[in-house]
Design a protein around this motif. Structure first.
Motif, PDB file in Angstrom:
ATOM      1  N   HIS A 181       0.980  -1.104   0.068  1.00  0.00           N
ATOM      2  CA  HIS A 181       0.069   0.034   0.087  1.00  0.00           C
ATOM      3  C   HIS A 181       1.001   0.795   0.184  1.00  0.00           C
ATOM      4  O   HIS A 181       0.548   2.026  -0.824  1.00  0.00           O
ATOM      5  CB  HIS A 181      -1.044   0.091   1.241  1.00  0.00           C
ATOM      6  N   GLU A 184       2.468   1.619  -3.653  1.00  0.00           N
ATOM      7  CA  GLU A 184       1.539   2.029  -4.860  1.00  0.00           C
ATOM      8  C   GLU A 184       1.232   3.519  -4.335  1.00  0.00           C
ATOM      9  O   GLU A 184       0.825   4.143  -5.775  1.00  0.00           O
ATOM     10  CB  GLU A 184       0.359   1.334  -4.203  1.00  0.00           C
ATOM     11  N   GLU A 226      -4.443  -6.523  -8.867  1.00  0.00           N
ATOM     12  CA  GLU A 226      -4.749  -5.661  -8.482  1.00  0.00           C
ATOM     13  C   GLU A 226      -4.360  -4.222  -8.824  1.00  0.00           C
ATOM     14  O   GLU A 226      -5.085  -3.924  -8.910  1.00  0.00           O
ATOM     15  CB  GLU A 226      -5.427  -5.430  -7.397  1.00  0.00           C
ATOM     16  N   GLU A 227      -2.684  -3.879  -8.734  1.00  0.00           N
ATOM     17  CA  GLU A 227      -2.480  -2.764  -8.574  1.00  0.00           C
ATOM     18  C   GLU A 227      -1.492  -2.963  -9.780  1.00  0.00           C
ATOM     19  O   GLU A 227      -0.959  -1.968 -10.370  1.00  0.00           O
ATOM     20  CB  GLU A 227      -1.536  -2.781  -7.257  1.00  0.00           C
ATOM     21  N   ARG A 228      -1.087  -3.889 -10.655  1.00  0.00           N
ATOM     22  CA  ARG A 228       0.229  -3.763 -11.630  1.00  0.00           C
ATOM     23  C   ARG A 228      -1.232  -4.593 -13.025  1.00  0.00           C
ATOM     24  O   ARG A 228      -0.375  -5.508 -13.316  1.00  0.00           O
ATOM     25  CB  ARG A 228       1.246  -4.562 -11.642  1.00  0.00           C
ATOM     26  N   THR A 291      -7.410   1.036 -12.859  1.00  0.00           N
ATOM     27  CA  THR A 291      -6.564   0.942 -11.410  1.00  0.00           C
ATOM     28  C   THR A 291      -6.332   2.410 -10.885  1.00  0.00           C
ATOM     29  O   THR A 291      -5.790   3.200  -9.630  1.00  0.00           O
ATOM     30  CB  THR A 291      -5.078  -0.001 -11.431  1.00  0.00           C
ATOM     31  N   ARG A 295      -6.153   5.311  -7.503  1.00  0.00           N
ATOM     32  CA  ARG A 295      -5.403   5.380  -6.946  1.00  0.00           C
ATOM     33  C   ARG A 295      -5.263   6.144  -6.245  1.00  0.00           C
ATOM     34  O   ARG A 295      -4.389   7.789  -5.269  1.00  0.00           O
ATOM     35  CB  ARG A 295      -3.872   4.626  -7.332  1.00  0.00           C
TER      36      ARG A 295
END
Length: 309
Positions: A181, A184, A226-228, A291, A295
């Protein structure tokens, strides 16, 4: 207000730590006398809660089993400017707490990680050390972490970090989620070394090396997805495309030699795999845009809170 001392909360998740909990509370009270100490009992079957209360801590209970559940509850319930998270097994050195707070305030930083330095040969088991190194390098590969001890249970965090952390994990993988977290969100991080000692007599580790390691691996894969998403689905697309080419090669060679295709099922399979690869790639592109929007929203929510002073 400028010059006002920050409110510090020490968060101690506990499960069957009767042999150690009073020493933990006394150690942190000595080092940070003004800090409030919160012990969250996670269904202990011994005298952990009673002993913690006798030592002067604020004792609360989290019924859902698992460290992630406890941390999520702590972050939601407790209001402070600086949070120190530490395991209740008395393996972490309370004398490092002032240095953690000083580093957090000096940055100012949002997360300061306590890097474990074993105080004795048996304090930090080789299997745990190897697994920690491997998992830390894996996170570094995908998220760019510079952490030397991703799985340390000793951290100082700012209010803006704690109150914007979603805390979705349920078990020991929560430390991985905390680091990812921060990476990111491009939050300012720091690390200091701290002694890590053997558990006191009568205290047993709750960490299951293989099971918890597999849970952390699954979490890393989930976070990459989920993040990449572009990276994740590009990898999936690449694998599907290679399988498609492998299946199509004999079909193409047969066509070039005979002028006809007799392996129709193989041709259909190759076509389906290539179409799936194309769909996976464009899914990654779309999800990457989603995403980025998520962010940005998390960043705006984070900016609502003042930095630690």
């Amino acid at each position: 207000m400028e010059g006002t001392e920050p409110a510090i909360a020490i968060l101690v998740p506990c499960y069957n730590e009767a042999a150690a909990i009073q020493a933990v509370i006394q150690g942190f009270r000595t080092q940070l006398p003004s800090a409030a100490i919160y012990v969250y009992d996670n269904n202990s079957t011994d005298d952990t809660a009673r002993l913690a209360k006798e030592a002067g801590a604020v004792v609360r209970r989290e019924a859902r089993q698992g460290k992630g559940h406890v941390i999520r509850r702590m972050f939601a319930d407790i209001e402070a400017d600086i949070y120190i998270m530490v395991d209740g097994d008395n393996t972490y050195d309370p004398s490092s707490a002032p240095a953690l707070v000083a580093a957090l305030r000096a940055g100012p930083l949002d997360l300061v990680n306590g890097v474990r330095v074993a105080d004795g040969e048996t304090a930090y088991r080789p299997g745990h050390r190897f697994g920690n190194r491997m998992l830390t390098r894996l996170v570094t590969r995908f998220f760019g972490s510079s952490s030397r001890d991703m799985l340390s249970g000793y951290k100082a965090m700012s209010r803006r970090f704690v109150k914007t952390f979603p805390a979705l994990s349920t078990g020991f993988e929560i430390e991985t989620e905390l680091l990812v977290h921060a990476l990111e969100m491009s939050l300012p991080l720091g690390e200091i070394e701290t002694f890590y000692r053997e558990r006191p007599a009568g205290s047993q580790s709750k960490l299951r090396t293989v099971q918890d390691g597999m849970r952390i691996l699954k979490l890393i894969a989930k976070l990459v997805k989920e993040e990449r998403p572009l990276l994740f689905f590009s990898l999936v697309a690449g694998i599907l495309a290679l399988l498609s080419l492998a299946a199509a090669t004999p079909v193409v060679l047969e066509y070039l030699e005979l002028g006809s295709v007799k392996r129709l099922p193989t041709a259909v399979l190759a076509t389906g795999l290539m179409l799936s690869a194309i769909i996976a790639f464009f899914s990654g592109m779309i999800l990457d845009t989603v995403t980025r929007g998520r962010r940005e929203l998390k960043r705006l929510h984070y900016l609502r809170y003042a930095p630690v002073r």
